[in-house]
Write a protein that holds these residues in place. Structure first.
Motif, PDB file in Angstrom:
ATOM      1  N   UNK A 164       0.807  -1.224   0.000  1.00 37.81           N
ATOM      2  CA  UNK A 164       0.000   0.000   0.000  1.00 37.81           C
ATOM      3  C   UNK A 164       0.830   1.258   0.000  1.00 37.81           C
ATOM      4  N   UNK A 165       2.029   1.157   0.503  1.00 38.14           N
ATOM      5  CA  UNK A 165       2.842   2.366   0.501  1.00 38.14           C
ATOM      6  C   UNK A 165       3.196   2.783  -0.900  1.00 38.14           C
ATOM      7  N   UNK A 166       3.008   1.861  -1.814  1.00 33.94           N
ATOM      8  CA  UNK A 166       3.259   2.204  -3.200  1.00 33.94           C
ATOM      9  C   UNK A 166       4.717   2.450  -3.488  1.00 33.94           C
ATOM     10  N   UNK A 167       5.560   1.858  -2.700  1.00 32.86           N
ATOM     11  CA  UNK A 167       6.983   2.169  -2.863  1.00 32.86           C
ATOM     12  C   UNK A 167       7.510   1.695  -4.200  1.00 32.86           C
ATOM     13  N   UNK A 168       6.839   0.659  -4.713  1.00 37.03           N
ATOM     14  CA  UNK A 168       7.356   0.143  -5.987  1.00 37.03           C
ATOM     15  C   UNK A 168       7.322   1.173  -7.093  1.00 37.03           C
ATOM     16  N   UNK A 169       6.337   2.064  -6.948  1.00 31.40           N
ATOM     17  CA  UNK A 169       6.243   3.094  -7.974  1.00 31.40           C
ATOM     18  C   UNK A 169       7.385   4.081  -7.855  1.00 31.40           C
ATOM     19  N   UNK A 170       7.840   4.245  -6.622  1.00 30.53           N
ATOM     20  CA  UNK A 170       8.896   5.235  -6.437  1.00 30.53           C
ATOM     21  C   UNK A 170      10.246   4.706  -6.899  1.00 30.53           C
ATOM     22  N   UNK A 171      10.284   3.418  -7.045  1.00 26.71           N
ATOM     23  CA  UNK A 171      11.595   2.858  -7.384  1.00 26.71           C
ATOM     24  C   UNK A 171      12.047   3.353  -8.735  1.00 26.71           C
ATOM     25  N   UNK A 172      13.301   3.668  -8.822  1.00 27.59           N
ATOM     26  CA  UNK A 172      13.845   4.128 -10.093  1.00 27.59           C
ATOM     27  C   UNK A 172      14.157   2.950 -10.977  1.00 27.59           C
ATOM     28  N   UNK A 173      13.885   3.107 -12.206  1.00 25.45           N
ATOM     29  CA  UNK A 173      14.186   1.993 -13.106  1.00 25.45           C
ATOM     30  C   UNK A 173      15.675   1.880 -13.298  1.00 25.45           C
ATOM     31  N   UNK A 174      16.056   0.672 -13.517  1.00 26.80           N
ATOM     32  CA  UNK A 174      17.469   0.400 -13.732  1.00 26.80           C
ATOM     33  C   UNK A 174      18.011   1.177 -14.914  1.00 26.80           C
ATOM     34  N   UNK A 175      17.203   1.197 -15.928  1.00 26.65           N
ATOM     35  CA  UNK A 175      17.628   1.823 -17.166  1.00 26.65           C
ATOM     36  C   UNK A 175      17.903   3.302 -16.941  1.00 26.65           C
ATOM     37  N   UNK A 176      16.936   3.900 -16.228  1.00 27.89           N
ATOM     38  CA  UNK A 176      17.100   5.325 -15.939  1.00 27.89           C
ATOM     39  C   UNK A 176      18.397   5.587 -15.199  1.00 27.89           C
ATOM     40  N   UNK A 177      18.625   4.699 -14.215  1.00 25.34           N
ATOM     41  CA  UNK A 177      19.823   4.904 -13.400  1.00 25.34           C
ATOM     42  C   UNK A 177      21.072   4.769 -14.249  1.00 25.34           C
ATOM     43  N   UNK A 178      21.077   3.771 -15.095  1.00 25.66           N
ATOM     44  CA  UNK A 178      22.245   3.542 -15.940  1.00 25.66           C
ATOM     45  C   UNK A 178      22.491   4.733 -16.849  1.00 25.66           C
ATOM     46  N   UNK A 179      21.430   5.192 -17.409  1.00 27.49           N
ATOM     47  CA  UNK A 179      21.503   6.338 -18.295  1.00 27.49           C
ATOM     48  C   UNK A 179      22.131   7.532 -17.575  1.00 27.49           C
ATOM     49  N   UNK A 180      21.640   7.724 -16.371  1.00 27.44           N
ATOM     50  CA  UNK A 180      22.129   8.863 -15.604  1.00 27.44           C
ATOM     51  C   UNK A 180      23.621   8.744 -15.331  1.00 27.44           C
ATOM     52  N   UNK A 181      24.014   7.528 -14.984  1.00 28.77           N
ATOM     53  CA  UNK A 181      25.429   7.339 -14.661  1.00 28.77           C
ATOM     54  C   UNK A 181      26.322   7.756 -15.802  1.00 28.77           C
TER      55      UNK A 181
END
Lengths: 426, 402
Positions: B145-162
């Motif tokens: 219910x906390x909906x934390x999964x939605x807050x999780x950053x996608x791997x792809x996004x993170x990689x891109x950022x790096x």
């Protein structure tokens, strides 16, 4: 009966055992006269009597069954023969031999290694007190076969093998040569320490003759054929069931030798296996230390601890190396030697059986024909005695050898453990 | 750390049990459940023992908890879980998840995880964590219910950022390098250690053969018999001692493994920073280009090449009304953008600050823990050597009596 030259004032042993105190020579005595034997042996030992003296009292209780004398009774030369130890203290030796300085010789036909054999002696029958000759492995083989021929029932020390299959491959590798040299050194020294073998004529020639003298001497001696004939007869007689009259002691010995041979072979294998495992362990450890050093490069606070551990691990490596060296220098060669010994002993026992077989057949013949076979029987009986003495002497020697060997090995190990401890505590 | 949960509550993972049940895909499977026991500490001082509350959890629930914590507190170096599958084993240990030794070590690891979370000044206050410890039913739903999964950053996004981030905080870049090095060196160390353990095991065990042969040999010897027999006994003792020694070493290995996994957690924080920074940079860039556009429209000058410029050149200028409208929109967007940028900047700075504080805390913890682990390793080695000395001294005595 008593030989000249022995320590004066020694009374005959009590017990009404008659002249020559023969019966305590061998438990399995067949009751034949021992006269000639004693005189001969005592004469042989006469030279060494003064030196032997009370040193000959053995701590070895394995002779107890053979000799009914208690240590407190003064000894006669006959019992001295029994008690004569395989290894006198070094201060009693009069023949010192070293084998060293291997050199390779290249001829058109072959390449071989010779070793320098240096002999120092104070014995009268040697013309001079120091000798230095060069011998090759073949010469040692010759000596051994001559000794076996002359004393079929004595235990001739083992020679290093011709060619070791596993482990070293290169015949002329340094390790191989060094191992062989040490074994040859031991071989000669054991002969020198043996009460009977040490006075063998061929042995003396081996130690003293120049190369050309030796080769000409080699060519003499009983031909191969006659020796083969002897062997054939011996085999034949043994087949006829020489075992039936075998004294209890030798049966025991045979059984013992079989088991012993099995065990010593196992131990040899185990020791080799341990060596291999330790080598593998050492190889892995070599990598282990540097990792810590590498890690310390990324760290600040714990860098010192890491470096410390890396240092300790390296110390462990070195200690392990020492341990392995200890194994290969001390334990492995000795185990190997005793493996060879066990083979030799089986051979000796077989020959003894053969001789007994001959004796038995002679006795039978005697019973049937009443011919002049007394002397024959005596000779054979005499040989049997020799076997016993040699056997017992060797057993005693064994036990002490074991002690020494194990002691060495253990010290090596405890050394390692202590090293570890010390360095880790730092 | 007075508010720390660990101080108020005793937490243990005391048992592990094999269970069978149906999993999410309705397939029958065997899994291990762990019993979590908690007991409030305070009431003990009154001379009464507080009741122990307990509930069962399985590994996947622990995983869920950790994921939740990582997402909800991205600036915290979240303690790692013990490994899912047995890794870095040497031949004696089974790589099997059902192996009792493995289960036991995992139990200890899970307990350790809970204790670390409970002693963390920030994490221990989390309600979901508390519920994990105390509320058996409905916890999963609560988490979801906390909906934390939605807050999780996608791997792809993170990689891109790096890859694309231009100006990350240097400290985080260094930290990332450090965590890479740490991970590689520890995993190398563990691998070699496993091999060393293997070999050592071999050395010790072969000595056991000595025991057997000595014993057989002693049967035929007279004077040597006793000495041999007792020496053989010591060889057996020696061979057997390696089992305990190596088991102790496994604990040491586990301690190192924890920090191996911590490296991953460190990296996660760095990635988050990079992501935020990248976001920031992108937002700033976006704002700048919008401002430019606005300016161009307002002044009619084309500063940079743009498609709009081209099309307007090709297809004629827009009407002033259209332009006005566009400018209005852009100005609104710029307004929003600036506010967003401001808050993102603030977020970023806050993140860096709090993350760095936790990282400092982590560093101290790491140094302390690793030092202790190394010391205990040395102590283990010493005790191993002492045992060795004892055995061999005894053996020596036996041999000398032969």
């Amino acid at each position: 009966m008593e030989a000249e030259g022995r320590v004066p004032g020694l009374p005959l042993p009590a017990g009404g055992e008659g002249p020559g105190a023969d019966s305590h020579l061998a438990a399995g005595a067949l009751g034949t006269a021992r006269g000639p034997l004693l005189a001969a042996a005592a004469e042989v030992l006469a030279l060494d009597d003064e030196e032997d003296d009370l040193e000959v009292f053995s701590k070895d209780t394995s002779l107890a069954e053979v000799n009914s004398l208690s240590p407190s009774v003064p000894i006669s030369p006959s019992s001295m023969i029994n008690h004569y130890k395989f290894e006198d203290g070094p201060e009693l030796r009069d023949l010192f031999i070293t084998v060293d300085d291997p050199e390779s010789h290249i001829t058109a036909i072959e390449t071989f290694i010779t070793y320098r054999v240096v002999t120092k002696t104070t014995r009268g029958e040697f013309d001079s007190s120091e000798y230095e000759v060069r011998r090759r492995y073949q010469d040692f083989l010759w000596l051994k076969s001559k000794l076996e021929e002359a004393h079929p029932t004595l235990i001739i020390p083992p020679l290093p093998e011709k060619f070791i299959m596993k482990g070293m491959v290169e015949r002329f590798s340094e390790e191989f040569i060094e191992t062989r040299r040490k074994a040859l050194h031991k071989f000669l020294n054991r002969i020198a320490d043996h009460p009977t073998l040490t006075f063998n004529e061929d042995f003396k020639i081996f130690l003293t003759a120049q190369a050309w003298e030796l080769s000409s001497h080699k060519k003499q001696g009983p031909g191969l054929l006659s020796r083969m004939g002897q062997t054939v007869r011996a085999v034949a007689s043994s087949v006829r069931g020489a075992v039936k009259n075998r004294p209890e002691m030798f049966t025991e010995m045979n059984n013992y030798m079989e088991t012993f041979s099995q065990k010593i072979n196992l131990l040899d294998k185990i020791a080799h296996r341990i060596y291999k495992e330790e080598r593998d362990y050492f190889n892995e450890m070599k990598e282990y230390g540097p990792i810590h050093t590498l890690w310390s490069a990324s760290e600040e606070d714990i860098a010192d601890s890491l470096k410390g551990i890396a240092g300790c691990i390296d110390h462990c490596c070195r200690a392990t190396e020492k341990r392995m060296a200890g194994l290969s220098e001390h334990l492995l060669p000795i185990l190997h030697e005793y493996v060879l010994y066990s083979e030799i002993l089986m051979g000796v026992l077989k020959r003894r059986d053969q001789i007994q077989g001959e004796l038995d057949s002679k006795v039978d013949a005697l019973a049937n024909k009443k011919t002049e076979n007394n002397l024959f029987s005596e000779e054979i009986g005499k040989l049997e005695d020799k076997v016993e003495r040699a056997n017992n002497a060797l057993k005693a020697d064994w036990d002490r050898w074991k002690q020494n060997m194990q002691w060495d090995m253990r010290s090596t190990f405890t050394n390692v453990a202590e090293n570890n401890l010390h360095y880790y505590e730092e | 750390m007075e508010d720390c949960l660990a101080k108020k509550m005793e937490i243990t993972v005391s048992e592990a049990e094999k269970r069978t049940g149906r999993n999410a895909m309705n397939i029958q499977e065997t899994y291990t459940a762990y019993l979590i026991e908690t007991r409030a500490v305070e009431s003990q001082s009154e001379g009464q023992c507080a009741p122990v509350e307990s509930l069962w959890r399985r590994y996947s629930e622990f995983e869920l908890l950790r994921n939740y914590l990582s997402v909800t507190y991205p600036h915290i170096v979240v303690p790692p879980l013990p490994e899912k599958r047995a890794d870095f084993v040497w031949h004696k240990l089974a790589a099997d998840n059902m192996d009792p030794d493995f289960v036991e070590r995992r139990r200890i690891g899970l307990e350790n995880f809970l204790l670390r979370v409970a002693s963390h000044p920030v994490l221990c206050q989390d309600k979901i964590f508390y519920a994990f410890l105390t509320q058996e039913g409905g916890w999963k739903e609560m988490v979801n219910e906390t909906g934390f999964q939605l807050k999780a950053d996608s791997r792809l996004k993170a990689l891109n950022a790096t890859f694309r981030v231009k100006n990350p905080d240097k400290r985080f870049t260094e930290l990332k390098h450090y965590s890479d090095e740490l991970q590689s060196v520890i995993s190398h160390l563990l691998r070699v250690r496993a091999r060393v353990a293997d070999r050592l095991y071999g050395v010790y065990k072969v000595h056991g053969n000595y025991g057997r042969v000595f014993s057989e040999w002693s049967a035929i010897e007279k004077e040597m018999g006793d000495g041999l027999q007792s020496a053989g006994h010591h060889m057996d003792v020696y061979a057997a001692s390696i089992d305990d020694i190596l088991e102790e070493e496994e604990h040491y290995a586990d301690q190192l493994k924890e920090y191996l996994f911590y490296a991953e957690a460190l990296r996660a924080v760095c990635r988050k920073h990079e992501l935020m920074q990248y976001d920031l940079e992108m937002a700033a860039q976006d704002l700048t280009s919008k401002k430019q556009q606005c300016e161009e429209l307002a002044t009619g000058t084309v500063r940079t090449f743009s498609l709009k410029g081209m099309t307007s050149k090709l297809f004629g200028q827009e009407t002033p009304e259209q332009r006005e409208a566009k400018i209005k929109v852009l100005e609104e967007q710029i307004q929003e953008g600036e506010e967003q940028l401001k808050s993102k900047n603030l977020e970023g700075r806050d993140f860096v600050k709090s993350a760095w504080a936790d990282i400092e805390r982590f560093k101290e913890q790491k140094n302390h823990d690793l030092k202790e682990a190394l010391i205990s390793y040395a102590v283990m080695q010493i005790s191993m050597c002492k045992k060795g000395i004892q055995v061999w001294t005894n053996a020596k005595e036996c041999f000398s009596k032969m």
